[in-house]
Each structure stands twice: as structure tokens, then as C-alpha cells.
Design an enzyme around this catalytic site. Structure first.
Site, PDB file in Angstrom:
ATOM      1  N   HIS A 256      62.333   2.159  54.993  1.00 43.94           N
ATOM      2  CA  HIS A 256      62.748   3.378  54.288  1.00 43.94           C
ATOM      3  C   HIS A 256      61.703   4.491  54.330  1.00 43.94           C
ATOM      4  O   HIS A 256      62.005   5.632  53.957  1.00 43.94           O
ATOM      5  CB  HIS A 256      63.146   3.046  52.844  1.00 43.94           C
TER       6      HIS A 256
ATOM      7  N   ASP B 181      70.365   2.610  46.801  1.00 45.81           N
ATOM      8  CA  ASP B 181      69.220   1.709  46.995  1.00 45.81           C
ATOM      9  C   ASP B 181      69.010   0.840  45.762  1.00 45.81           C
ATOM     10  O   ASP B 181      69.250   1.282  44.633  1.00 45.81           O
ATOM     11  CB  ASP B 181      67.972   2.586  47.219  1.00 45.81           C
TER      12      ASP B 181
ATOM     13  N   HIS C  51      66.091   0.055  44.938  1.00 45.31           N
ATOM     14  CA  HIS C  51      64.781   0.525  44.472  1.00 45.31           C
ATOM     15  C   HIS C  51      64.781   2.043  44.328  1.00 45.31           C
ATOM     16  O   HIS C  51      65.583   2.731  44.955  1.00 45.31           O
ATOM     17  CB  HIS C  51      63.700   0.108  45.476  1.00 45.31           C
TER      18      HIS C  51
ATOM     19  N   ASP D 209      62.019   3.916  45.104  1.00 48.15           N
ATOM     20  CA  ASP D 209      61.145   4.470  46.141  1.00 48.15           C
ATOM     21  C   ASP D 209      60.414   5.715  45.642  1.00 48.15           C
ATOM     22  O   ASP D 209      60.233   6.696  46.362  1.00 48.15           O
ATOM     23  CB  ASP D 209      61.930   4.769  47.420  1.00 48.15           C
TER      24      ASP D 209
ATOM     25  N   HIS E 163      56.989   2.374  52.327  1.00 48.10           N
ATOM     26  CA  HIS E 163      58.459   2.367  52.229  1.00 48.10           C
ATOM     27  C   HIS E 163      58.933   2.391  50.774  1.00 48.10           C
ATOM     28  O   HIS E 163      60.113   2.609  50.525  1.00 48.10           O
ATOM     29  CB  HIS E 163      59.084   1.195  53.016  1.00 48.10           C
TER      30      HIS E 163
ATOM     31  N   ASP F   7      70.007   2.459  51.840  1.00 46.13           N
ATOM     32  CA  ASP F   7      69.224   1.255  52.098  1.00 46.13           C
ATOM     33  C   ASP F   7      70.175   0.070  51.951  1.00 46.13           C
ATOM     34  O   ASP F   7      70.824  -0.082  50.921  1.00 46.13           O
ATOM     35  CB  ASP F   7      68.082   1.167  51.077  1.00 46.13           C
TER      36      ASP F   7
ATOM     37  N   ASP G 188      69.671  -2.790  51.212  1.00 46.29           N
ATOM     38  CA  ASP G 188      69.393  -3.686  50.078  1.00 46.29           C
ATOM     39  C   ASP G 188      70.055  -3.206  48.783  1.00 46.29           C
ATOM     40  O   ASP G 188      69.996  -3.897  47.763  1.00 46.29           O
ATOM     41  CB  ASP G 188      67.893  -3.945  49.891  1.00 46.29           C
TER      42      ASP G 188
ATOM     43  N   GLU H 135      66.536  -0.252  56.704  1.00 50.45           N
ATOM     44  CA  GLU H 135      66.103  -1.581  56.263  1.00 50.45           C
ATOM     45  C   GLU H 135      66.970  -2.740  56.773  1.00 50.45           C
ATOM     46  O   GLU H 135      66.994  -3.814  56.190  1.00 50.45           O
ATOM     47  CB  GLU H 135      65.972  -1.648  54.722  1.00 50.45           C
TER      48      GLU H 135
END
Length: 298
Positions: free
Chosen positions: A98, A121, A123, A125, A138, A225, A227, A270
Site C-alpha cells: 500500500h 482497508d 487499516h 495507514d 505501507h 486494499d 485485506d 496488497e
């Protein structure tokens, strides 16, 4: 005339698990060109930004991993995206980890007064060198795009910030560090965690996000992302977090964005085929791209 340009960014410098540099190849192997050729008048695959096999380096002052290399490579990506936007094509970037978003947003944002960002995402980030537990870049691209972080990163493209906090919507968050939580509150960033998605449903989350961004932006970048999805649906990611968005919810989200006709650039990041099961995650990425660009069942 609808034109699309695909750019591969096979970079794994923003973290420590190898394999995510093969993400663009895995996505192409999953049939992205064939899938999108039917949805655009012109699809050009511009190949990959040259990353090579550089040695890992840790910046002594900031403790950031591969700082100078990431600055150099994301600058190359930003220049390529700038060219694509100027040519009238929609830029679609295939990651890579990312940290590539630092370059994507630097290349895109200069073409808009008020660029919106949907950060899909698990997360936030939103780490900086001071708040990051790992020094992995990332986990920092959204903070960098807000103008927070190392000068080498925040000044890519020659201007900052790339995005304003009130123009960001994070969707799917379920793993936030302490510093990120504080920054979200301090900047008033709109976040739909998995709690909100479960409670409100994905339809309402997307309706609210679309309405919120339509009011204040003149273009919207989607940074997705893999994830964000639950690991049962997208196992081939570097930092999986249980309890994520489902495959069906993600299709609905992409379909609603297609109907809103507001996304002006996108990246899918990712995908790590080494950690994947029979290229499942890349296949999911391509299917979601189909929905984002208006593919319909009937």
C-alpha cells in the site's frame, strides 16, 4: 469515449513479507484485460513501473524501511499517472504494497481542486515515523498524503498535501494503532469500522459515503486494499485481519460506486500470490474491478 490505462507497481519495499511484488502479475493472470476490455472503448496495459531488486535499507534518522527507494519509485509512479490523466484515460494501478498509494495520489491529486479518497482497508495507514510500531511505510501512505511524515515522502510531486482530512472516507477499518486513532479524532476523518458496517449495513455505509464525498469533491480516488475483505474471501494478503468485509458486500460497494459515477482513479493493492490459495485473491480483485467499472449480471 471511455479509456482505461493499467499500470503495474510491483513494489514490496513498504513492508517485510516478500511476494506482494508479484501482485500485478497475479492480477493480470486472473484475466483483468479480458474482463475490462468489454467495459471500455480502449484499454491500454502500460506494463510495470521498474522497481528491480533493491537491497533493504533502514534510514538511520527516522528508522523507516527503504525510505529513499520508496520515494524514488513512487515518484516514477506519480509521473506515469500524471501522463495518464493528461491523456484522458482512467488510471488503474495494480499493487504492490500500500505504500504505492503515495505515488498514486501524488500523480492524481494535482488534477483536482478537492480530491476525495475512499480508503477501503482493514487499516488506517495513518502512521508516521513517530507512531509506527514497525517503521513499515505501507502503514503510512494516507498520513503522507495528508502532508504528515518524512519530507522525502510528503513532497513527492512538488506539492502538499495531496488530500484534505475532510475529503477522506475509510471503510472496513478494524485494526488501528493508538497514534492513528488519535489522528482520526484530531482531524475529524470519517471512518466506517466493521462495527458500523455490521450495524448499518453496507448499503447505508455506501449511500452516506457517496453523499458525503459528492458534496465536497471534484473527483474521488478509490484505494482498495484486499485485506479490507475477510481472509476467508481474500487469503493472499500480507496483513490479514479476521472479521472483515464479505465478498458480497464488496461487490455491492463497487456496484454502488459505479452507479454514482464518481470514481476518477483507482488502485488495488496488497495481493500476495505466495500467501494465496490458487490465485483466489487476485481473482477477487478482478471481479471487484468488473463491478467498479459497471459490469452487470443482467
Amino acid at each position: 469515449m471511455r479509456k482505461l490505462a493499467i499500470i503495474g507497481m510491483p513494489m514490496d519495499l513498504g513492508q517485510t513479507r516478500r511476494g506482494v511484488d508479484m501482485g500485478p502479475s497475479a492480477i493480470r493472470y486472473a484475466g483483468i484485460n479480458e474482463r475490462l476490455n468489454t467495459l471500455f472503448d480502449e484499454v491500454r496495459d502500460l506494463g510495470d513501473i521498474e522497481v528491480g531488486r533493491p537491497e533493504v535499507s533502514i534510514d538511520k534518522e527516522s528508522n523507516l524501511r527503504n525510505l529513499e527507494l520508496i520515494a524514488e519509485k513512487t515518484t516514477s509512479l506519480a509521473k506515469k499517472i500524471d501522463e495518464v490523466v493528461q491523456s484522458g484515460s482512467f488510471p488503474l494501478v495494480l499493487g504492490g504494497d500500500h505504500s504505492i498509494a503515495i505515488g498514486t495520489l501524488a500523480g492524481v491529486s494535482k488534477h483536482y481542486e478537492n480530491l476525495g479518497v475512499i480508503w477501503y482497508d482493514a487499516h488506517g495507514d495513518l502512521n508516521t515515523a513517530e507512531t509506527s510500531p514497525s517503521g513499515n511505510i505501507h502503514g503510512m501512505p494516507l498520513a503522507v498524503s495528508l502532508g504528515l511524515g518524512h519530507p522525502l515522502l510528503i513532497n513527492i510531486g512538488g506539492y502538499l498535501p495531496k488530500v484534505k482530512p475532510e475529503n477522506i472516507v475509510i471503510i472496513g477499518a478494524r485494526s488501528l494503532d493508538e497514534g492513528e486513532r488519535e489522528l482520526i479524532k484530531e482531524k475529524g476523518i470519517r471512518v466506517y469500522t466493521m462495527h458500523e458496517i455490521d450495524r448499518l449495513g453496507m448499503t447505508r455505509v455506501m449511500e452516506e459515503s457517496i453523499e458525503y464525498l459528492k458534496e465536497r469533491t471534484d473527483g474521488v480516488h478509490l484505494s482498495l486494499d484486499l485485506d479490507a475483505l475477510d481472509p476467508t474471501d481474500a487469503p493472499g494478503v500480507g496483513t490479514p485481519v479476521n472479521g472483515g468485509i464479505s465478498y458480497r458486500e464488496s461487490h455491492l460497494a463497487m456496484e454502488m460506486l459505479a452507479e454514482a459515477n464518481m470514481i476518477t482513479s483507482a488502485e488495488f493493492v496488497e495481493v500476495n500470490p505466495i500467501l494465496d490459495e490458487r490465485n483466489k485473491t487476485a481473482i477477487v480483485a478482478v471481479a471487484l474491478m468488473g463491478s467498479l467499472f459497471g459490469e452487470k449480471l443482467l
